[in-house]
Design a protein around this motif. Structure first.
Motif, PDB file in Angstrom:
ATOM      1  N   ASP A  19       0.797  -1.095   0.000  1.00  0.00           N
ATOM      2  CA  ASP A  19      -0.166   0.036  -0.119  1.00  0.00           C
ATOM      3  C   ASP A  19       1.063   1.438   0.103  1.00  0.00           C
ATOM      4  O   ASP A  19       2.222   1.210   0.405  1.00  0.00           O
ATOM      5  N   GLU A  20       0.301   2.446  -0.532  1.00  0.00           N
ATOM      6  CA  GLU A  20       0.937   3.603  -0.564  1.00  0.00           C
ATOM      7  C   GLU A  20       0.496   4.416   0.482  1.00  0.00           C
ATOM      8  O   GLU A  20      -0.467   4.437   1.177  1.00  0.00           O
ATOM      9  N   ALA A  21       1.435   5.546   0.762  1.00  0.00           N
ATOM     10  CA  ALA A  21       0.957   6.815   1.486  1.00  0.00           C
ATOM     11  C   ALA A  21       1.291   7.988   0.850  1.00  0.00           C
ATOM     12  O   ALA A  21       2.614   8.016   0.370  1.00  0.00           O
ATOM     13  N   GLY A  28       6.547  16.748  -0.349  1.00  0.00           N
ATOM     14  CA  GLY A  28       7.014  15.385   0.175  1.00  0.00           C
ATOM     15  C   GLY A  28       7.000  14.444  -0.739  1.00  0.00           C
ATOM     16  O   GLY A  28       6.104  14.483  -1.901  1.00  0.00           O
ATOM     17  N   PRO A  29       7.719  13.294  -0.651  1.00  0.00           N
ATOM     18  CA  PRO A  29       7.565  12.253  -1.419  1.00  0.00           C
ATOM     19  C   PRO A  29       6.458  11.198  -1.224  1.00  0.00           C
ATOM     20  O   PRO A  29       5.491  11.444  -0.413  1.00  0.00           O
ATOM     21  N   VAL A  30       6.299  10.334  -2.086  1.00  0.00           N
ATOM     22  CA  VAL A  30       5.150   9.379  -2.038  1.00  0.00           C
ATOM     23  C   VAL A  30       6.024   8.162  -1.618  1.00  0.00           C
ATOM     24  O   VAL A  30       7.122   7.701  -2.182  1.00  0.00           O
ATOM     25  N   LEU A  31       5.482   7.230  -0.708  1.00  0.00           N
ATOM     26  CA  LEU A  31       6.141   6.090  -0.179  1.00  0.00           C
ATOM     27  C   LEU A  31       5.121   4.794  -0.353  1.00  0.00           C
ATOM     28  O   LEU A  31       3.829   5.075  -0.420  1.00  0.00           O
ATOM     29  N   ALA A  32       5.669   3.727  -0.543  1.00  0.00           N
ATOM     30  CA  ALA A  32       4.890   2.366  -0.388  1.00  0.00           C
ATOM     31  C   ALA A  32       5.495   1.322   0.484  1.00  0.00           C
ATOM     32  O   ALA A  32       6.948   1.398   0.588  1.00  0.00           O
ATOM     33  N   ALA A  33       4.705   0.685   1.154  1.00  0.00           N
ATOM     34  CA  ALA A  33       5.301  -0.370   2.118  1.00  0.00           C
ATOM     35  C   ALA A  33       4.905  -1.515   1.445  1.00  0.00           C
ATOM     36  O   ALA A  33       3.808  -2.042   0.771  1.00  0.00           O
ATOM     37  N   ALA A  34       5.834  -2.729   1.699  1.00  0.00           N
ATOM     38  CA  ALA A  34       5.477  -4.070   1.339  1.00  0.00           C
ATOM     39  C   ALA A  34       5.854  -4.919   2.561  1.00  0.00           C
ATOM     40  O   ALA A  34       6.718  -4.791   3.237  1.00  0.00           O
ATOM     41  N   VAL A  35       4.704  -5.770   2.803  1.00  0.00           N
ATOM     42  CA  VAL A  35       4.928  -6.827   4.141  1.00  0.00           C
ATOM     43  C   VAL A  35       4.539  -8.187   3.829  1.00  0.00           C
ATOM     44  O   VAL A  35       3.378  -8.365   3.106  1.00  0.00           O
ATOM     45  N   ILE A  36       5.395  -9.044   4.364  1.00  0.00           N
ATOM     46  CA  ILE A  36       4.821 -10.444   4.388  1.00  0.00           C
ATOM     47  C   ILE A  36       4.672 -10.628   5.797  1.00  0.00           C
ATOM     48  O   ILE A  36       5.667 -10.713   6.642  1.00  0.00           O
ATOM     49  N   LEU A  37       3.589 -11.043   6.299  1.00  0.00           N
ATOM     50  CA  LEU A  37       3.214 -11.566   7.840  1.00  0.00           C
ATOM     51  C   LEU A  37       3.650 -13.059   8.234  1.00  0.00           C
ATOM     52  O   LEU A  37       3.578 -13.566   7.091  1.00  0.00           O
ATOM     53  N   SER A  72       9.345  -3.815   3.882  1.00  0.00           N
ATOM     54  CA  SER A  72      10.340  -2.924   3.162  1.00  0.00           C
ATOM     55  C   SER A  72       9.307  -1.656   2.809  1.00  0.00           C
ATOM     56  O   SER A  72       8.214  -1.835   2.439  1.00  0.00           O
ATOM     57  N   VAL A  73      10.227  -0.615   2.621  1.00  0.00           N
ATOM     58  CA  VAL A  73       9.671   0.711   2.445  1.00  0.00           C
ATOM     59  C   VAL A  73      10.304   1.259   1.223  1.00  0.00           C
ATOM     60  O   VAL A  73      11.430   1.365   0.849  1.00  0.00           O
ATOM     61  N   GLY A  74       9.438   1.610   0.020  1.00  0.00           N
ATOM     62  CA  GLY A  74       9.836   2.100  -1.232  1.00  0.00           C
ATOM     63  C   GLY A  74       9.670   3.546  -1.203  1.00  0.00           C
ATOM     64  O   GLY A  74       8.393   4.014  -0.696  1.00  0.00           O
ATOM     65  N   VAL A  75      10.470   4.587  -1.821  1.00  0.00           N
ATOM     66  CA  VAL A  75      10.202   5.931  -2.005  1.00  0.00           C
ATOM     67  C   VAL A  75      10.273   6.287  -3.367  1.00  0.00           C
ATOM     68  O   VAL A  75      11.264   6.055  -4.144  1.00  0.00           O
ATOM     69  N   ALA A  76       9.463   7.080  -3.743  1.00  0.00           N
ATOM     70  CA  ALA A  76       9.616   7.967  -4.977  1.00  0.00           C
ATOM     71  C   ALA A  76       9.778   9.749  -4.725  1.00  0.00           C
ATOM     72  O   ALA A  76       8.771  10.004  -3.755  1.00  0.00           O
ATOM     73  N   SER A  77      10.862  10.053  -5.198  1.00  0.00           N
ATOM     74  CA  SER A  77      10.958  11.630  -4.840  1.00  0.00           C
ATOM     75  C   SER A  77      10.006  12.677  -5.231  1.00  0.00           C
ATOM     76  O   SER A  77       9.291  12.489  -6.342  1.00  0.00           O
ATOM     77  N   LYS A 143       2.051   4.722   5.980  1.00  0.00           N
ATOM     78  CA  LYS A 143       1.771   5.963   6.563  1.00  0.00           C
ATOM     79  C   LYS A 143       2.619   6.595   7.924  1.00  0.00           C
ATOM     80  O   LYS A 143       3.028   7.435   7.850  1.00  0.00           O
ATOM     81  N   VAL A 144       2.900   5.524   8.723  1.00  0.00           N
ATOM     82  CA  VAL A 144       3.959   5.830   9.946  1.00  0.00           C
ATOM     83  C   VAL A 144       5.080   6.477   9.448  1.00  0.00           C
ATOM     84  O   VAL A 144       5.795   7.379   9.804  1.00  0.00           O
ATOM     85  N   THR A 145       5.781   5.759   8.263  1.00  0.00           N
ATOM     86  CA  THR A 145       7.015   6.195   7.936  1.00  0.00           C
ATOM     87  C   THR A 145       7.048   7.528   7.165  1.00  0.00           C
ATOM     88  O   THR A 145       7.735   8.609   7.273  1.00  0.00           O
ATOM     89  N   ARG A 146       6.128   7.634   6.299  1.00  0.00           N
ATOM     90  CA  ARG A 146       5.831   8.929   5.539  1.00  0.00           C
ATOM     91  C   ARG A 146       5.521  10.219   6.784  1.00  0.00           C
ATOM     92  O   ARG A 146       6.096  11.421   6.626  1.00  0.00           O
TER      93      ARG A 146
END
Length: 203
Positions: A19-21, A28-37, A72-77, A143-146
């Motif tokens: 999902d993204e934030a 500010g940048p746009v972020l996305a996170a990927a999670v494997i529970l 992991s968290v990915g960022v686009a500037s 969301k928390v990271t952004r």
């Protein structure tokens, strides 16, 4: 909330939620996170990050990081947002988040209607952040990271209340832009900055 994809995650079949934030803000940048529970270490209280309190989001983000099989968290500037547009920058951040996972998943589930290009099988799920726990986990991390990035912006630019409005186009933020002008961290292709730049070029 649907547990199917969490149950589906086993040692032999791993599902990542994405999902993204930050698609809507003016700065500010746009972020996305990927999670494997980890199905053996379930996280209670997962939900769409937008309906959780800030304190709850932060608490859950720490738990997710501690017990997830991988995250992991990915960022686009800001520059990439202005160059490619916000949709393409968001998809780029999602790609980076998935590529940053220490474990490659067998399937990727993404909140929304768009799927970025990737070699791993993936599908988009409308309102997935409120339907699928692994996507909820990703929404919380993103969301928390952004938000933490925006709090740091406030420290660097104290005239702007980024710790409160997080860069969104609130009345307070718009008033700050009107009074102090725009900053390097503002998206030049988003109004009112786009209009201000256009007006400057015609003077």
């Amino acid at each position: 909330m649907e547990d199917y994809y969490l149950i589906k995650t086993t040692q032999n079949f791993l599902v990542a939620g994405v999902d993204e934030a930050g698609r809507g803000p003016l700065a500010g940048p746009v972020l996305a996170a990927a999670v494997i529970l980890d199905p053996l270490r379930p996280v209670d209280g997962l939900a769409d990050s937008k309906i959780l309190s800030e304190r709850k989001r932060v608490s859950l983000s720490e738990i997710i990081k501690a017990v997830a099989l991988s995250w992991s968290v990915g960022v686009a500037s800001i520059e990439e947002i202005d160059e490619f547009n916000i949709l393409q920058a968001t998809l780029l951040a999602m790609q980076r988040a998935v590529n940053g996972l220490a474990i490659q998943p067998d399937e990727v589930l993404i909140d929304g209607i768009m799927v970025p290009r990737m070699l791993i099988p993936a599908q988009a799920i409308v309102k997935g952040d409120s339907k699928v726990k692994v996507i909820s986990a990703a929404s919380i991390l993103a969301k928390v990271t952004r938000d933490s990035i925006m709090v740091d912006y406030h420290k660097n630019y104290p005239d702007f209340s980024f710790h409160l409005h997080k860069g969104y186009g609130t009345q307070q933020h718009l008033a700050e832009i009107e009074k102090f002008g725009f900053l390097p961290i503002h998206r030049k292709t988003f109004n009112p900055v786009k209009t201000m730049l256009s007006q400057q070029s015609t003077k």
